[in-house]
Design a protein around this motif. Sequence first.
Motif, PDB file in Angstrom:
ATOM      1  N   ALA A  42      -2.810  40.572  30.651  1.00 55.55           N
ATOM      2  CA  ALA A  42      -2.526  41.201  29.358  1.00 55.55           C
ATOM      3  C   ALA A  42      -2.721  42.712  29.443  1.00 55.55           C
ATOM      4  O   ALA A  42      -1.943  43.490  28.872  1.00 55.55           O
ATOM      5  CB  ALA A  42      -3.432  40.615  28.283  1.00 55.55           C
ATOM      6  N   LYS A  43      -3.749  43.110  30.193  1.00 51.74           N
ATOM      7  CA  LYS A  43      -4.018  44.542  30.363  1.00 51.74           C
ATOM      8  C   LYS A  43      -2.861  45.216  31.105  1.00 51.74           C
ATOM      9  O   LYS A  43      -2.356  46.258  30.683  1.00 51.74           O
ATOM     10  CB  LYS A  43      -5.323  44.722  31.146  1.00 51.74           C
ATOM     11  N   ASN A  44      -2.424  44.617  32.195  1.00 54.62           N
ATOM     12  CA  ASN A  44      -1.334  45.190  32.988  1.00 54.62           C
ATOM     13  C   ASN A  44      -0.029  45.251  32.195  1.00 54.62           C
ATOM     14  O   ASN A  44       0.787  46.145  32.392  1.00 54.62           O
ATOM     15  CB  ASN A  44      -1.128  44.382  34.273  1.00 54.62           C
ATOM     16  N   ALA A  45       0.161  44.281  31.316  1.00 53.63           N
ATOM     17  CA  ALA A  45       1.390  44.241  30.507  1.00 53.63           C
ATOM     18  C   ALA A  45       1.250  45.107  29.244  1.00 53.63           C
ATOM     19  O   ALA A  45       2.168  45.154  28.428  1.00 53.63           O
ATOM     20  CB  ALA A  45       1.702  42.800  30.127  1.00 53.63           C
ATOM     21  N   LYS A  46       0.072  45.766  29.113  1.00 58.36           N
ATOM     22  CA  LYS A  46      -0.216  46.614  27.939  1.00 58.36           C
ATOM     23  C   LYS A  46      -0.039  45.845  26.631  1.00 58.36           C
ATOM     24  O   LYS A  46       0.485  46.370  25.642  1.00 58.36           O
ATOM     25  CB  LYS A  46       0.663  47.869  27.939  1.00 58.36           C
ATOM     26  N   GLU A  47      -0.482  44.591  26.640  1.00 52.25           N
ATOM     27  CA  GLU A  47      -0.369  43.779  25.428  1.00 52.25           C
ATOM     28  C   GLU A  47      -1.460  44.156  24.427  1.00 52.25           C
ATOM     29  O   GLU A  47      -2.472  44.759  24.790  1.00 52.25           O
ATOM     30  CB  GLU A  47      -0.502  42.286  25.778  1.00 52.25           C
ATOM     31  N   GLY A  48      -1.269  43.782  23.180  1.00 52.05           N
ATOM     32  CA  GLY A  48      -2.238  44.028  22.121  1.00 52.05           C
ATOM     33  C   GLY A  48      -1.557  43.883  20.779  1.00 52.05           C
ATOM     34  O   GLY A  48      -0.381  43.520  20.717  1.00 52.05           O
ATOM     35  N   LEU A  49      -2.280  44.139  19.714  1.00 49.00           N
ATOM     36  CA  LEU A  49      -1.759  44.044  18.351  1.00 49.00           C
ATOM     37  C   LEU A  49      -1.003  42.724  18.140  1.00 49.00           C
ATOM     38  O   LEU A  49       0.065  42.686  17.531  1.00 49.00           O
ATOM     39  CB  LEU A  49      -0.851  45.251  18.041  1.00 49.00           C
ATOM     40  N   TYR A  50      -1.572  41.658  18.683  1.00 45.65           N
ATOM     41  CA  TYR A  50      -0.941  40.340  18.579  1.00 45.65           C
ATOM     42  C   TYR A  50      -0.775  39.908  17.113  1.00 45.65           C
ATOM     43  O   TYR A  50       0.132  39.138  16.797  1.00 45.65           O
ATOM     44  CB  TYR A  50      -1.786  39.289  19.303  1.00 45.65           C
ATOM     45  N   CYS A  51      -1.653  40.409  16.233  1.00 47.92           N
ATOM     46  CA  CYS A  51      -1.596  40.032  14.817  1.00 47.92           C
ATOM     47  C   CYS A  51      -0.258  40.423  14.186  1.00 47.92           C
ATOM     48  O   CYS A  51       0.214  39.768  13.263  1.00 47.92           O
ATOM     49  CB  CYS A  51      -2.742  40.674  14.048  1.00 47.92           C
ATOM     50  N   ALA A  52       0.347  41.501  14.700  1.00 51.38           N
ATOM     51  CA  ALA A  52       1.628  41.954  14.165  1.00 51.38           C
ATOM     52  C   ALA A  52       2.792  41.619  15.097  1.00 51.38           C
ATOM     53  O   ALA A  52       3.885  41.293  14.649  1.00 51.38           O
ATOM     54  CB  ALA A  52       1.593  43.462  13.933  1.00 51.38           C
ATOM     55  N   LEU A  53       2.528  41.686  16.403  1.00 48.92           N
ATOM     56  CA  LEU A  53       3.629  41.540  17.371  1.00 48.92           C
ATOM     57  C   LEU A  53       3.831  40.113  17.861  1.00 48.92           C
ATOM     58  O   LEU A  53       4.824  39.810  18.511  1.00 48.92           O
ATOM     59  CB  LEU A  53       3.389  42.472  18.566  1.00 48.92           C
TER      60      LEU A  53
END
Length: 106
Positions: A42-53
């Motif tokens: 997830a870090k390498n893919a720059k993932e985050g803000l799952y609540c919206a995305l």
Amino acid sequence: MDVFDTQMQALAKMSKEDQAKTINELMGMCICPSCPTYNTCAKNAKEGLYCALGKSFMCVSEEKGCNCPTCPVKSKMGLKYKSFCTRGQEQAQRYEHTVWGSSLVR
Ligand code: SF4
Ligand code: SF4
């Protein structure tokens, strides 16, 4: 209408540029990287803000806790749910709970 609905309506009325700016700001507030569930993929893919995305794309499948309840985005956006990386964005979880809680499925 609650905080989440109001914020989503405001977002929908924004220009594409302002939407992108707001999403970037929220991404900067996201504390997923400090969560035990967040992983290297997830870090390498720059993932985050799952609540919206929405859910993690191929990276996170195992829940090891969730930091969402203490995230500043939770109060700003009026979020009711958590574990968005595995269970889907706020809107999706609300819809699911609405359907299962309705008389249609009883
Ligand atoms: S509520 Fe959770 S998914 Fe949303 S920005 Fe905060 S930590 Fe990230
Ligand atoms: S959505 Fe919740 S469980 Fe998933 S990485 Fe972010 S804080 Fe952790």
